[in-house]
Design an enzyme around this catalytic site. Structure first.
Site, PDB file in Angstrom:
ATOM      1  N   GLN A 151       3.855 -13.544  -1.760  1.00 28.53           N
ATOM      2  CA  GLN A 151       4.599 -12.370  -1.269  1.00 28.53           C
ATOM      3  C   GLN A 151       5.415 -12.733  -0.023  1.00 28.53           C
ATOM      4  O   GLN A 151       6.420 -12.103   0.266  1.00 28.53           O
ATOM      5  CB  GLN A 151       3.638 -11.221  -0.930  1.00 28.53           C
ATOM      6  CG  GLN A 151       3.084 -10.488  -2.128  1.00 28.53           C
ATOM      7  CD  GLN A 151       1.739 -11.049  -2.544  1.00 28.53           C
ATOM      8  OE1 GLN A 151       1.451 -12.224  -2.325  1.00 28.53           O
ATOM      9  NE2 GLN A 151       0.921 -10.224  -3.157  1.00 28.53           N
ATOM     10  N   ASP A 200      -4.312  -2.546   3.739  1.00 29.82           N
ATOM     11  CA  ASP A 200      -4.463  -1.821   2.478  1.00 29.82           C
ATOM     12  C   ASP A 200      -5.507  -0.720   2.562  1.00 29.82           C
ATOM     13  O   ASP A 200      -5.454   0.258   1.826  1.00 29.82           O
ATOM     14  CB  ASP A 200      -4.804  -2.801   1.348  1.00 29.82           C
ATOM     15  CG  ASP A 200      -3.575  -3.623   1.014  1.00 29.82           C
ATOM     16  OD1 ASP A 200      -3.335  -4.633   1.704  1.00 29.82           O
ATOM     17  OD2 ASP A 200      -2.822  -3.223   0.113  1.00 29.82           O
ATOM     18  N   ALA A 237       0.787  -1.232   0.000  1.00 28.35           N
ATOM     19  CA  ALA A 237       0.000   0.000   0.000  1.00 28.35           C
ATOM     20  C   ALA A 237       0.830   1.299   0.000  1.00 28.35           C
ATOM     21  O   ALA A 237       0.640   2.163  -0.872  1.00 28.35           O
ATOM     22  CB  ALA A 237      -0.987  -0.036   1.161  1.00 28.35           C
ATOM     23  N   ASN A 280      -6.889  -6.334   4.124  1.00 35.35           N
ATOM     24  CA  ASN A 280      -5.475  -6.667   3.919  1.00 35.35           C
ATOM     25  C   ASN A 280      -5.419  -7.919   3.051  1.00 35.35           C
ATOM     26  O   ASN A 280      -6.442  -8.501   2.690  1.00 35.35           O
ATOM     27  CB  ASN A 280      -4.770  -6.868   5.268  1.00 35.35           C
ATOM     28  CG  ASN A 280      -3.267  -6.996   5.106  1.00 35.35           C
ATOM     29  OD1 ASN A 280      -2.642  -6.187   4.407  1.00 35.35           O
ATOM     30  ND2 ASN A 280      -2.657  -8.002   5.686  1.00 35.35           N
TER      31      ASN A 280
HETATM   32  O1  MRU Z   1      -1.160  -7.368  -3.374  1.00 35.96           O
HETATM   33  P1  MRU Z   1      -0.075  -6.673  -2.590  1.00 35.96           P
HETATM   34  O2  MRU Z   1       1.199  -7.438  -2.564  1.00 35.96           O
HETATM   35  O3  MRU Z   1       0.088  -5.237  -2.999  1.00 35.96           O
HETATM   36  O4  MRU Z   1      -0.669  -6.690  -1.102  1.00 35.96           O
HETATM   37  C1  MRU Z   1       0.083  -6.114  -0.069  1.00 35.96           C
HETATM   38  C2  MRU Z   1      -0.548  -6.259   1.259  1.00 35.96           C
HETATM   39  O5  MRU Z   1      -1.630  -6.799   1.406  1.00 35.96           O
HETATM   40  C3  MRU Z   1       0.187  -5.652   2.415  1.00 35.96           C
HETATM   41  O6  MRU Z   1      -0.051  -6.382   3.572  1.00 35.96           O
HETATM   42  C4  MRU Z   1      -0.306  -4.208   2.616  1.00 35.96           C
HETATM   43  O7  MRU Z   1      -0.209  -3.479   1.430  1.00 35.96           O
HETATM   44  C5  MRU Z   1       0.430  -3.519   3.688  1.00 35.96           C
HETATM   45  S1  MRU Z   1       2.093  -3.318   3.220  1.00 35.96           S
HETATM   46  C6  MRU Z   1       2.919  -2.273   4.209  1.00 35.96           C
END
Ligand code: MRU
Length: 360
Positions: free
Chosen positions: A209, A250, A56, A260
């Site tokens: 991830q 997010d 995010a 999230n």
């Molecule tokens: O789909 P992504 O990899 O962008 O998702 C990221 C997440 O869900 C993280 O947990 C969220 O962005 C917080 S990151 C500091």
């Protein structure tokens, strides 16, 4: 105290200089360390959509620089006026806004840029000055996220036992922000103070991830960790091997509901069952006061192929029906605490959210 020059070994997610935005291509990690160079808003939007840059806060900062790219190009055109630069920035924001729907940091960064352009033009700035003002604004957002990540890491670590065993989900680290991360900032803080007893990194199906990105950055930083399949976390909790689960966010609604990475809700339910605290670590730029509750948060649906094909190999029969929402919503009452750069909210409710997000 461990000297954490280690963090410097993690490549930066993004760097802006003189008309180009260079992104670490996170799609290629951990195997290859390559870059994507963006010189237009459309290229930046594509990099966000395809997840060369993700997480995010990182998405928000990348989008802000995407606006700068177009503002600068417009200002460089002969006879451009301030209104032309504002129009270019507005058009860029419209392209970038469509890149991904769930992380509110994207929309919030674009609104911040729009307001900065309008303010500068309204105050009589010329074309070049409006473009420079926008560059300053993007740099200020980047600096804010760096500072916020340090503060959140300290505040979250202070809530944990002296020797802490934690589970982390997705990547909420340096690769998701522009410095230490959110949830992972707490892990770095524990490690630096010799307080990290164990960190379990779940894979985070389907895009991994956890195993591709969190495991990569912890390895680079020299922080020991254990990789687990997503579904093992509840068992570790049942065995009494987990003191807390740390996640990022997010988008956080006005009532404290948290969107999230998909799988967060399942972790929250397991936490509630086992009496393990779930800590959401997120900057106030992730709070959306316009979303009354979790039902108002748009959840991105991604290509079902992310489930049926892995590393170019088919892992499900041809033609199967699959659902692939990238995020889920955890109700506020399942979150033990929300840790922001402006303080800790616990219990997580509308009053607490208003307190940290009220006057940004
Ligand atoms: O789909 P992504 O990899 O962008 O998702 C990221 C997440 O869900 C993280 O947990 C969220 O962005 C917080 S990151 C500091």
């Amino acid at each position: 105290v461990t000297d954490l020059t280690t963090l410097e070994r993690i490549p930066r997610t993004l760097a802006y200089a003189a008309g180009s935005l260079v992104l670490l291509d996170q799609r290629r990690l951990p195997g290859e360390r390559t870059e994507v160079r963006c010189t237009t808003a459309a290229e930046t939007a594509a990099a966000i959509r395809d997840m060369a840059v993700r997480g995010a806060p990182a998405i928000g900062v990348a989008a802000a620089y995407g606006v700068v790219l177009e503002a600068r190009a417009a200002a460089a055109r002969a006879s451009a006026g301030a209104a032309d630069v504002v129009a270019a920035a507005t058009a860029a924001a419209a392209i970038l806004a469509r890149a991904r729907p769930t992380a509110v940091n994207l929309a919030a960064a674009l609104e911040r840029m729009r307001a900065a352009a309008a303010h500068a033009a309204g105050a009589g700035a010329n074309a070049g000055e409006v473009a420079r003002r926008l560059e300053d604004e993007a740099r200020a957002l980047e600096a804010f996220e760096v500072e916020a990540s340090r503060t959140m890491g300290r505040l979250a670590a202070a809530m944990l036992p002296e020797r802490a065993r934690v589970v982390v989900h997705c990547n909420a680290g340096a690769l998701a922000t522009v410095e230490r991360g959110t949830a992972l900032a707490a892990v770095y803080e524990l490690y630096e103070h010799d307080r990290l007893a164990a960190v379990y990194v779940d894979e985070t199906r389907p895009r991994l991830q956890g195993s591709r990105l969190t495991a990569y950055e912890l390895t680079r930083a020299g922080v020991p960790f254990t990789l687990i399949v997503d579904s093992l976390a509840a068992t570790l909790m049942r065995r009494g091997e987990v003191d807390a689960v740390l996640v990022g966010a997010d988008r956080i609604a006005r009532n404290g509901d948290v969107a999230n990475k998909v799988g967060t809700y399942a972790l929250a339910v397991a936490c509630a069952h086992h009496g393990v605290p779930l800590l959401v670590v997120a900057p106030t730029t992730t709070i959306d006061l316009d979303a009354a509750d979790g039902d108002a948060i748009p959840i991105e649906e991604r290509d079902p192929q992310e489930l049926t094909v892995a590393g170019g190999e088919r892992v499900a029969p041809e033609g199967v029906h699959a659902r692939n929402p990238a995020f889920d919503v955890t109700p506020a009452h399942l979150v033990h605490a929300l840790v922001t750069e402006r303080g800790v909210v616990s219990p997580v409710d509308a009053a607490g959210i208003a307190r940290v997000a009220g006057t940004r």
